[in-house]
Design an enzyme around this catalytic site. Structure first.
Site, PDB file in Angstrom:
ATOM      1  N   HIS A 149      48.346  47.868  36.651  1.00  0.00           N
ATOM      2  CA  HIS A 149      47.584  48.576  37.690  1.00  0.00           C
ATOM      3  C   HIS A 149      48.431  49.500  38.559  1.00  0.00           C
ATOM      4  CE1 HIS A 149      49.229  45.335  40.159  1.00  0.00           C
ATOM      5  NE2 HIS A 149      49.009  46.111  41.198  1.00  0.00           N
TER       6      HIS A 149
HETATM    7  C1  UD1 Z   1      46.651  47.149  45.767  1.00  0.00           C
HETATM    8  C2  UD1 Z   1      48.047  47.111  46.401  1.00  0.00           C
HETATM    9  C3  UD1 Z   1      49.043  46.559  45.389  1.00  0.00           C
HETATM   10  C4  UD1 Z   1      48.584  45.234  44.805  1.00  0.00           C
HETATM   11  C5  UD1 Z   1      47.190  45.418  44.221  1.00  0.00           C
HETATM   12  C6  UD1 Z   1      46.652  44.149  43.603  1.00  0.00           C
HETATM   13  C7  UD1 Z   1      48.423  48.927  48.034  1.00  0.00           C
HETATM   14  C8  UD1 Z   1      49.108  50.220  48.293  1.00  0.00           C
HETATM   15  N1  UD1 Z   1      48.494  48.443  46.772  1.00  0.00           N
HETATM   16  O1  UD1 Z   1      46.697  48.094  44.698  1.00  0.00           O
HETATM   17  O2  UD1 Z   1      50.291  46.377  46.016  1.00  0.00           O
HETATM   18  O3  UD1 Z   1      49.487  44.827  43.798  1.00  0.00           O
HETATM   19  O4  UD1 Z   1      46.329  45.854  45.275  1.00  0.00           O
HETATM   20  O5  UD1 Z   1      45.439  44.378  42.951  1.00  0.00           O
HETATM   21  O6  UD1 Z   1      47.849  48.387  48.957  1.00  0.00           O
HETATM   22  N2  UD1 Z   1      38.922  49.192  43.372  1.00  0.00           N
HETATM   23  C9  UD1 Z   1      37.676  48.756  42.997  1.00  0.00           C
HETATM   24  N3  UD1 Z   1      37.255  47.534  43.440  1.00  0.00           N
HETATM   25  C10 UD1 Z   1      38.032  46.741  44.217  1.00  0.00           C
HETATM   26  C11 UD1 Z   1      39.297  47.202  44.591  1.00  0.00           C
HETATM   27  C12 UD1 Z   1      39.726  48.427  44.157  1.00  0.00           C
HETATM   28  O7  UD1 Z   1      36.945  49.448  42.276  1.00  0.00           O
HETATM   29  O8  UD1 Z   1      37.586  45.637  44.580  1.00  0.00           O
HETATM   30  C13 UD1 Z   1      39.390  50.510  42.927  1.00  0.00           C
HETATM   31  C14 UD1 Z   1      39.427  51.482  44.095  1.00  0.00           C
HETATM   32  O9  UD1 Z   1      38.291  52.207  44.183  1.00  0.00           O
HETATM   33  C15 UD1 Z   1      40.638  52.333  43.818  1.00  0.00           C
HETATM   34  C16 UD1 Z   1      41.506  51.489  42.929  1.00  0.00           C
HETATM   35  O10 UD1 Z   1      40.732  50.388  42.477  1.00  0.00           O
HETATM   36  O11 UD1 Z   1      40.287  53.477  43.119  1.00  0.00           O
HETATM   37  C17 UD1 Z   1      42.764  51.032  43.619  1.00  0.00           C
HETATM   38  O12 UD1 Z   1      42.509  50.114  44.675  1.00  0.00           O
HETATM   39  P1  UD1 Z   1      43.544  49.957  45.901  1.00  0.00           P
HETATM   40  O13 UD1 Z   1      43.213  48.789  46.715  1.00  0.00           O
HETATM   41  O14 UD1 Z   1      43.703  51.269  46.553  1.00  0.00           O
HETATM   42  O15 UD1 Z   1      44.938  49.702  45.210  1.00  0.00           O
HETATM   43  P2  UD1 Z   1      45.358  48.673  44.075  1.00  0.00           P
HETATM   44  O16 UD1 Z   1      45.709  49.483  42.892  1.00  0.00           O
HETATM   45  O17 UD1 Z   1      44.372  47.574  43.891  1.00  0.00           O
END
Ligand code: UD1
Length: 351
Positions: A202
Site C-alpha cells: 500500500h
Molecule cells: C495510512 C498511513 C500509513 C499506514 C496505512 C495503513 C499516512 C500518511 N499513512 O496510509 O502509514 O501504514 O494507513 O493502512 O497516514 N481509503 C479507503 N477506505 C479507507 C481508508 C482509505 O478507500 O477506509 C482510500 C482513501 O480514499 C485513499 C487511500 O485509501 O485514497 C489511502 O488512504 P490514507 O489513509 O490516505 O493512506 P494509507 O495509504 O491507508
C-alpha cells in the site's frame, strides 16, 4: 488520571487494542478519539469488534483527502475537543497523519504528549510517514521505543529525555491473540500449509508509480505460476489496479478485501513467506517465524534485515531472492518480552 488516545488508521487500532486493556486493568480513564482517517468497515470498525476495543468516545470523521487537508481537519477538531476534555496526557501512535495532527495539538496546548512507537527512522526522508515520525518525536514528552535501535536513533538526534525502551505493543498483541487467530479464510480458500505467499502492498512509492507497481505485479504473476498468492488488497492499491488497467496482472492471485487482524494472522501462520511493504507485517512475519520479503527502499525495522529475518527486494530481484531464500537466524526478544503495554501504563501512571 485521564488520558486521551488519538487513533484513526488501521495500524493504530491494533496498538490501541493493547493499551486499552492495560488502561482498563489499571483503572485509568481512557478517552478514545477516532479521527476517521480510515472509515471502511474492514479498515476500521472490524478491529474494534474483533479485538474488543471500547467504542471511541468521539469520532472526528475526517475521511480521506490530501495530506495537509487531512492533518488540518484533524487538528481543528481535536484541538476543540482537548480544550474541553483536558486530559493529563495525549497518546499518539506510530506515524500516520493522525499521529502528527494529535502531536501538534497536544504540544501547542501544553498537554504532555506520549508517542507509542517512537524513534523509528526510515528512508526516503520525504515519505509522509517519516515526516510524521520525526516531527512527532521532536515534541513528545514520553517517547516509548520498541527496541534499542530506536532509542539509538533518538540519541543521535539529541533526544534522550523521556525516552523508554518498552518493547513493541504489537508483540504483546501477537502473543495475547495467538489462540484466537482466525483460520476461516485459510479454510475457505482451500489453502495448504506452506503452499502460498501472503502479500500486502500500500505504500505510495510502490502503488502510485505505474511503472513500479506494474513491475511488482508482473513478478507476482510469475510467482503465481508455482505458488498461490493471497493478496488482501488495500483500498489505495485496488484503486490503482483499476486506474492503471492492471486487472489482468492479478487474475491468478487470490485477491481478497482487507482482512481483520485475527484473520491476517491466521493466514500468516501457514504461509511460505510474506511479501510486503508494511512495517507492521514486517514485524509480524518475524513474530511468526516466516521470511519477510520487503518491497521497501529502506526498512523501518532495520534489526530484522541485519539479522536476515527480513530480506530487502526490488521488483526485479524479488523472484531471485525468494528462490535463494533467507539464512534465517532467529534472534528472540528484539522487541521486548510482550509486556510493552503494561510498561507504558506503569510509566505514565507513576509520573
Ligand atoms: C495510512 C498511513 C500509513 C499506514 C496505512 C495503513 C499516512 C500518511 N499513512 O496510509 O502509514 O501504514 O494507513 O493502512 O497516514 N481509503 C479507503 N477506505 C479507507 C481508508 C482509505 O478507500 O477506509 C482510500 C482513501 O480514499 C485513499 C487511500 O485509501 O485514497 C489511502 O488512504 P490514507 O489513509 O490516505 O493512506 P494509507 O495509504 O491507508
Amino acid at each position: 488520571m485521564k488520558v486521551a488516545s488519538l487513533i484513526g488508521a488501521r495500524p493504530q487500532f491494533v496498538k490501541e487494542a493493547v493499551l486499552n486493556k492495560e488502561f482498563e486493568k489499571s483503572g485509568v480513564e481512557e478517552i478514545i478519539v477516532n479521527s476517521g482517517q480510515h472509515y471502511d468497515y474492514n479498515m476500521a470498525e472490524v478491529f474494534f469488534e474483533k479485538l474488543h476495543i471500547k467504542a471511541p468516545d468521539y469520532n472526528l470523521s475526517v475521511g480521506s483527502g490530501p495530506h495537509g487537508e487531512m492533518t488540518a481537519k484533524i487538528m481543528i477538531e481535536f484541538e476543540k475537543l482537548m480544550m474541553e476534555v483536558k486530559p493529563d496526557v495525549v497518546i499518539v501512535y506510530g506515524d500516520t497523519n493522525t499521529t502528527l495532527a494529535g502531536a501538534i495539538v497536544a504540544a501547542k496546548l501544553k498537554i504532555p504528549l506520549a508517542h507509542v512507537e517512537a524513534g523509528i527512522r526510515m528512508l526516503p526522508k520525504d515519505m509522509p510517514e517519516e515526516i510524521n515520525r520525526v516531527l512527532t518525536d521532536r515534541v513528545s514528552n514520553f517517547l516509548f521505543c520498541p527496541s534499542e535501535l530506536s532509542v539509538g536513533n533518538l540519541k543521535r538526534e539529541g533526544i534522550t529525555e523521556g525516552v523508554y525502551n518498552t518493547g513493541d505493543v504489537t508483540y504483546d498483541l501477537y502473543l495475547k491473540s495467538k489462540e484466537h487467530f482466525d483460520y476461516s479464510l485459510y479454510q475457505s480458500l482451500k489453502l495448504e500449509d506452506s503452499n502460498y505467499y501472503l502479500v500486502t502492498l500500500h505504500r505510495d512509492y510502490n502503488v502510485d508509480d505505474k511503472e513500479r507497481f506494474g513491475a511488482i505485479l508482473k513478478a507476482l504473476q510469475q510467482l503465481a505460476k508455482e505458488s498461490r498468492i493471497v493478496f488482501p488488497i488495500h483500498p489505495r492499491s485496488r484503486k490503482r489496479v483499476e486506474e492503471f488497467g492492471f486487472a489482468d496482472l492479478i487474475k491468478d492471485m487470490d485477491v481478497v478485501d482487507p482482512v481483520d487482524y485475527l484473520s491476517l494472522m491466521g493466514l500468516m501462520e501457514h504461509c511460505k513467506g510474506v511479501i510486503t511493504d508494511s512495517g507492521g507485517l514486517q514485524r509480524e512475519s518475524y513474530f511468526s517465524g516466516k521470511p519477510g520479503y520487503l518491497l521497501m527502499p529502506d526498512p523501518a525495522w532495520h534489526e530484522l534485515v541485519t539479522h536476515k529475518m527480513n530480506i530487502l527486494c526490488e521488483p526485479d530481484t524479488l523472484l531471485e531472492k525468494i528462490k535463494i531464500g533467507g539464512e534465517y537466524e532467529r534472534i528472540d526478544n528484539i522487541y521486548g518480552d510482550g509486556t510493552a503495554g503494561a510498561k507504558i501504563v506503569k510509566i505514565l501512571t507513576q509520573k
